[in-house]
Scaffold this motif. Structure first.
Motif, mmCIF file in Angstrom:
data_model
loop_
_atom_site.group_PDB
_atom_site.id
_atom_site.type_symbol
_atom_site.label_atom_id
_atom_site.label_comp_id
_atom_site.label_asym_id
_atom_site.label_seq_id
_atom_site.Cartn_x
_atom_site.Cartn_y
_atom_site.Cartn_z
ATOM 1 N N GLU A 1 0.826 -1.205 0.000
ATOM 2 C CA GLU A 1 0.000 0.000 0.000
ATOM 3 C C GLU A 1 0.869 1.266 0.000
ATOM 4 N N ASP A 2 0.331 2.351 -0.581
ATOM 5 C CA ASP A 2 1.022 3.635 -0.589
ATOM 6 C C ASP A 2 1.082 4.181 0.832
ATOM 7 N N SER A 3 2.052 5.067 1.087
ATOM 8 C CA SER A 3 2.186 5.612 2.440
ATOM 9 C C SER A 3 2.672 7.057 2.386
ATOM 10 N N PHE A 4 2.408 7.766 3.476
ATOM 11 C CA PHE A 4 2.852 9.152 3.644
ATOM 12 C C PHE A 4 3.578 9.259 4.971
ATOM 13 N N TYR A 5 4.767 9.836 4.955
ATOM 14 C CA TYR A 5 5.563 10.067 6.153
ATOM 15 C C TYR A 5 5.773 11.565 6.276
ATOM 16 N N GLY A 6 5.246 12.162 7.322
ATOM 17 C CA GLY A 6 5.405 13.591 7.476
ATOM 18 C C GLY A 6 4.404 14.157 8.449
ATOM 19 N N ASP A 7 3.905 15.342 8.143
ATOM 20 C CA ASP A 7 2.997 16.017 9.056
ATOM 21 C C ASP A 7 1.907 16.740 8.268
ATOM 22 N N ILE A 8 0.692 16.706 8.805
ATOM 23 C CA ILE A 8 -0.441 17.426 8.230
ATOM 24 C C ILE A 8 -1.034 18.274 9.341
ATOM 25 N N ARG A 9 -1.090 19.564 9.118
ATOM 26 C CA ARG A 9 -1.660 20.505 10.093
ATOM 27 C C ARG A 9 -2.631 21.433 9.380
ATOM 28 N N ILE A 10 -3.734 21.704 10.043
ATOM 29 C CA ILE A 10 -4.679 22.716 9.573
ATOM 30 C C ILE A 10 -4.868 23.652 10.750
ATOM 31 N N GLU A 11 -4.321 24.844 10.601
ATOM 32 C CA GLU A 11 -4.304 25.812 11.700
ATOM 33 C C GLU A 11 -5.718 26.038 12.236
ATOM 34 N N GLY A 12 -5.899 25.812 13.527
ATOM 35 C CA GLY A 12 -7.188 26.006 14.152
ATOM 36 C C GLY A 12 -8.102 24.798 14.078
ATOM 37 N N LEU A 13 -7.747 23.796 13.286
ATOM 38 C CA LEU A 13 -8.597 22.617 13.136
ATOM 39 C C LEU A 13 -7.828 21.349 13.512
ATOM 40 N N ILE A 14 -6.664 21.173 12.952
ATOM 41 C CA ILE A 14 -5.801 20.049 13.328
ATOM 42 C C ILE A 14 -4.508 20.652 13.870
ATOM 43 N N ASP A 15 -4.469 20.858 15.178
ATOM 44 C CA ASP A 15 -3.274 21.297 15.888
ATOM 45 C C ASP A 15 -3.060 20.338 17.057
ATOM 46 N N PRO A 16 -2.773 19.076 16.777
ATOM 47 C CA PRO A 16 -2.677 18.099 17.858
ATOM 48 C C PRO A 16 -1.412 18.282 18.682
ATOM 49 N N LYS A 17 -1.409 17.647 19.842
ATOM 50 C CA LYS A 17 -0.253 17.717 20.733
ATOM 51 C C LYS A 17 0.882 16.820 20.258
ATOM 52 N N GLY A 18 0.553 15.775 19.510
ATOM 53 C CA GLY A 18 1.553 14.778 19.151
ATOM 54 C C GLY A 18 1.969 14.826 17.703
ATOM 55 N N GLU A 19 2.632 13.736 17.282
ATOM 56 C CA GLU A 19 3.120 13.605 15.920
ATOM 57 C C GLU A 19 2.182 12.723 15.118
ATOM 58 N N LEU A 20 2.059 13.029 13.828
ATOM 59 C CA LEU A 20 1.247 12.217 12.933
ATOM 60 C C LEU A 20 1.929 10.874 12.740
ATOM 61 N N LEU A 21 1.172 9.806 12.949
ATOM 62 C CA LEU A 21 1.701 8.486 12.628
ATOM 63 C C LEU A 21 1.774 8.360 11.114
ATOM 64 N N ASN A 22 2.647 7.541 10.629
ATOM 65 C CA ASN A 22 2.737 7.336 9.188
ATOM 66 C C ASN A 22 1.386 6.865 8.669
ATOM 67 N N ILE A 23 0.953 7.451 7.569
ATOM 68 C CA ILE A 23 -0.341 7.105 6.995
ATOM 69 C C ILE A 23 -0.126 6.014 5.954
ATOM 70 N N ILE A 24 -0.806 4.908 6.131
ATOM 71 C CA ILE A 24 -0.821 3.851 5.125
ATOM 72 C C ILE A 24 -2.176 3.950 4.430
ATOM 73 N N PHE A 25 -2.154 4.074 3.111
ATOM 74 C CA PHE A 25 -3.382 4.246 2.345
ATOM 75 C C PHE A 25 -3.882 2.899 1.841
ATOM 76 N N TYR A 26 -5.120 2.556 2.156
ATOM 77 C CA TYR A 26 -5.783 1.381 1.622
ATOM 78 C C TYR A 26 -6.848 1.865 0.651
ATOM 79 N N ASN A 27 -6.661 1.567 -0.616
ATOM 80 C CA ASN A 27 -7.561 2.058 -1.666
ATOM 81 C C ASN A 27 -7.674 3.580 -1.637
#
Length: 180
Positions: free
Chosen positions: A69-95
């Motif tokens: 499966e495809d994957s994304f390693y990095g960070d996704i932030r949306i100011e004011g909406l996604i400002d989490p305390k932690g780090e984004l886990l690697n995203i594994i894409f299924y379909n």
């Protein structure tokens, strides 16, 4: 003499074709850097007149794979909406669908935040992010309504809904997800 020249030409042609195929595979499937930092419109489900402008920041590498499966390693932030305390886990894409799960670890506890999902096309050129509204009274209970929708490239509400519906068609799991 003529047969040996033909063999050499055929062998050289075969080696050349194999080298070209290897180069194409290398460039088609090498990880690609993703850098997006721009203002986007955010739409709320069930509220056709709701629109907010927020800053979307995506930094990382998208790894398109042949045998997994495809994957994304990095960070996704949306100011004011996604400002989490932690780090984004690697995203594994299924379909083409991946979960936005952030991990926060300290000496005494670990915490996962499941904030939504991302649906992408095959090359990460188009995508939609769905951010769930969380219930503050419960420990991260997620209701799939209401949610906020971000589409890239960012256009109007109708185009964002069309893009989400087009991208979600690859996955049966998202068939329950109604975008309004």
């Amino acid at each position: 003499m003529n047969k040996s020249k033909i063999r050499i030409v055929v062998f050289s042609l075969f080696i050349s074709i194999m080298i070209i195929i290897m180069i194409i595979i290398f460039f088609a499937f090498k990880p690609r850097s993703i850098h997006i930092d721009k203002e986007v419109n955010v739409y709320m489900s069930g509220e056709p007149n709701f629109i907010e402008t927020m800053r979307l920041n995506i930094e990382g590498e998208f790894d398109k794979n042949i045998f997994k499966e495809d994957s994304f390693y990095g960070d996704i932030r949306i100011e004011g909406l996604i400002d989490p305390k932690g780090e984004l886990l690697n995203i594994i894409f299924y379909n083409g669908v991946g979960d936005l799960v952030y991990f926060n670890s300290s000496y005494f506890f670990s915490e996962f935040e499941h904030l939504g999902l991302i649906v992408i096309d095959r090359d990460f050129n188009e995508f939609c992010i769905v951010v769930y509204e969380t219930n503050e009274n419960a420990s991260q209970s997620i209701s799939h309504k209401p949610y906020k929708l971000i589409s890239y490239p960012n256009e109007n509400r109708e185009e964002s809904i069309k893009r989400f519906n087009k991208l979600k068609m690859k996955d049966d799991w998202l068939s329950y997800f109604k975008v309004e």
